[in-house]
Design an enzyme around this catalytic site. Structure first.
Site, PDB file in Angstrom:
ATOM      1  N   GLN A 288      -2.485  -6.659  -7.731  1.00 52.45           N
ATOM      2  CA  GLN A 288      -1.886  -5.718  -6.788  1.00 52.45           C
ATOM      3  C   GLN A 288      -0.418  -6.053  -6.538  1.00 52.45           C
ATOM      4  O   GLN A 288      -0.047  -7.212  -6.378  1.00 52.45           O
ATOM      5  CB  GLN A 288      -2.652  -5.734  -5.466  1.00 52.45           C
ATOM      6  CG  GLN A 288      -4.028  -5.094  -5.546  1.00 52.45           C
ATOM      7  CD  GLN A 288      -3.966  -3.581  -5.653  1.00 52.45           C
ATOM      8  OE1 GLN A 288      -2.901  -2.992  -5.561  1.00 52.45           O
ATOM      9  NE2 GLN A 288      -5.117  -2.961  -5.859  1.00 52.45           N
ATOM     10  N   ASP A 388     -12.223   1.261  -8.941  1.00 53.52           N
ATOM     11  CA  ASP A 388     -10.795   1.200  -8.623  1.00 53.52           C
ATOM     12  C   ASP A 388     -10.043   1.623  -9.877  1.00 53.52           C
ATOM     13  O   ASP A 388      -9.462   0.800 -10.579  1.00 53.52           O
ATOM     14  CB  ASP A 388     -10.412  -0.222  -8.205  1.00 53.52           C
ATOM     15  CG  ASP A 388      -8.967  -0.324  -7.735  1.00 53.52           C
ATOM     16  OD1 ASP A 388      -8.266   0.706  -7.737  1.00 53.52           O
ATOM     17  OD2 ASP A 388      -8.543  -1.444  -7.376  1.00 53.52           O
ATOM     18  N   CYS A 416      -5.230   4.390  -6.132  1.00 51.77           N
ATOM     19  CA  CYS A 416      -3.797   4.189  -5.950  1.00 51.77           C
ATOM     20  C   CYS A 416      -3.036   5.508  -6.033  1.00 51.77           C
ATOM     21  O   CYS A 416      -1.833   5.536  -5.784  1.00 51.77           O
ATOM     22  CB  CYS A 416      -3.261   3.216  -7.000  1.00 51.77           C
ATOM     23  SG  CYS A 416      -3.423   3.821  -8.699  1.00 51.77           S
TER      24      CYS A 416
END
Length: 469
Positions: A288, A388, A416
């Site tokens: 990240q 994710d 995201c």
């Protein structure tokens, strides 16, 4: 593998594809690659039309840099409400009770702010191109130049989200390029050698530099001279001011399938410390981009997913597996299928160092590795799935397999880029059964949506969504 397959029948998933959201700056930048805005450099540094180039770049890569932080969060909240209203409208047309106006928006929680607003990026990619002042070896970000035919490369000294250490490495790399006899690589005619610069760092202040070099047919013997020149510059020459923890030389050629990293100096890995965990990060592995906000993100995931000692967590994410590894001590078992490349070995190191014994990785295609979750229920385990995906979202086959697997009652989706394909995934997960698309399983219900601001000064953020049925 046989033991995993016996626990997870009937679920055919495809591994996600795509790259992390913050990709290479070689092409024209878009707001998908947020860059930082801070103190403007001296006007003479920018050549013709001084002052406009820094602002153009800042407006492109950090569009919210002129707003105070509370205003930035309001802009993002309004955009997120618009997304949920779109989803409500589509579900309403399909006859879903969750399509009622305001239902999904009422489940939206306030933004979790980033603990750090400036210099938060732990990875930056810098291009090499001609600058606005005509310098052919400028290191920075590529920006379209309006009426001119060729884009230009603008130095990043004014951008708010790039740390000082990264800017220092970029400046030194430009100094190195100005003294080396080999030319930088040019996209226009695929000539030259010295290519992009990637800088990674940790919250402990350790910095890794990765210099990409286009081989252009050079032999291993011919590579030794530029490698030694780069090593000398950053270890004993002017670049030593950067105090690099790692210096990598990344070879690139036209027919190369996998990146080839050569360690020229320092340590082969970076290590990031979060409460209770140490994570290893290889030069090519994803982590990240905002280390300070990672802890916030993991806390939100833990709160929403609600794992316990009976939970079997199926992690379909990429990166270094850090999110599911942080949850492993609270679960019965974590099964990971989404890791690729160097991230696999990083995750294995992380599990060993932190004493995690209930994490398994399976490299086969997901549809082969995870045939069903039903038997995990029979064994008294509660299966939970976490995804994710990249900016491209989940493949429809993945969504369909999740919908049609009756054992999956809880799904956590971390996105995201929720305004992209992810919102289509949300609709496919929540819509009534659709035999025409083979979406036969009971629809999921969006229970909570928690945005985490990982990218101040940009319109981007991470959205953590809890679905149950």
């Amino acid at each position: 593998m046989r033991r995993l397959a016996s626990r997870l029948p009937g679920l055919a998933l495809l591994s996600r594809s795509g790259t992390p959201p913050w990709g290479s700056p070689r092409a024209w930048l878009s707001s998908a690659c947020p860059e930082k805005a801070a103190v403007a450099p001296a006007a003479e540094e920018w050549g013709p039309d001084p002052g406009s180039w820094p602002e153009r770049l800042a407006d492109l890569v950090t569009p919210l840099w002129r707003l105070d932080y509370e205003q930035q969060l309001r802009v993002k909240t309004d955009a997120l409400r618009g997304l949920l209203q779109w989803l409500e409208g589509r579900l309403r047309l399909l006859g879903s009770p969750d399509g009622e106006a305001g239902v999904l928006c009422s489940r939206l929680q306030p933004f979790r702010p980033s603990p750090v607003l400036h210099g938060y990026r732990n990875k930056c990619n810098f291009a090499v191109r001609q600058g606005p002042d005509g310098r052919p070896r400028t290191v920075g970000y590529v920006l379209g130049s309006g009426g001119e035919q060729q884009p230009v490369c603008v130095r990043p000294g004014h951008l708010k989200h790039i740390p000082d250490a990264h800017q220092r490495v970029a400046r030194c790399y430009q100094d190195f390029l100005e003294q080396t006899p080999l030319d930088p690589y040019l996209d226009s005619d695929a000539s030259g050698h010295w290519h992009e610069l990637t800088v990674r760092s940790t919250s402990q202040g350790h910095t890794m530099a990765i210099v990409t070099f286009q081989l252009q047919g050079l032999s291993p013997e011919e590579l030794q001279e530029p490698q030694e020149e780069l090593r000398e510059f950053f270890t004993r020459g002017p670049g030593a001011i950067c105090e690099l923890a790692s210096l990598y030389f990344q070879e690139r050629s036209g027919d190369q399938q996998q990146p080839c990293y050569q360690l020229l100096a320092g340590n082969p890995y970076l290590f990031e410390d979060l409460p209770g965990f140490k994570f290893r990060i290889s030069p090519g592995a994803f982590f990240q981009i905002n280390s300070a906000a990672v802890e916030v993100l993991y806390r939100v995931v833990g709160e929403l997913i609600g794992v316990d000692p009976n939970t079997l967590l199926l992690d379909l994410s990429q990166g270094t597996g850090a999110t599911s590894l942080s949850l492993a001590p609270h679960t019965s078992q974590v099964l990971s299928t989404g890791l690729v490349g160097q991230a696999v070995e990083d995750a294995k190191w992380t599990t060993a160092f932190n004493g995690i014994t209930n994490w398994e990785f399976h490299a086969d295609h997901v549809e082969n590795v995870v045939p069903q979750l039903l038997k995990s229920q029979e064994a008294g385990q509660s299966p939970v799935v976490m995804v994710d995906p990249s900016r491209t979202g989940l493949n429809f086959q993945v969504v369909r397999a999740i919908r049609n697997c009756t054992a999956i009652r809880t799904l956590l989706y971390v996105s995201c880029y929720p305004e992209g394909k992810a919102k289509r995934n949300f609709l496919e997960l929540c819509c009534p059964p659709d035999p025409g698309k083979d979406l036969l399983g009971e629809p999921f219900v969006l229970r909570q949506a928690v945005p985490v601001d990982m990218f101040p000064h940009t319109p981007h953020y991470e959205l953590v969504v809890l679905f149950t049925r």
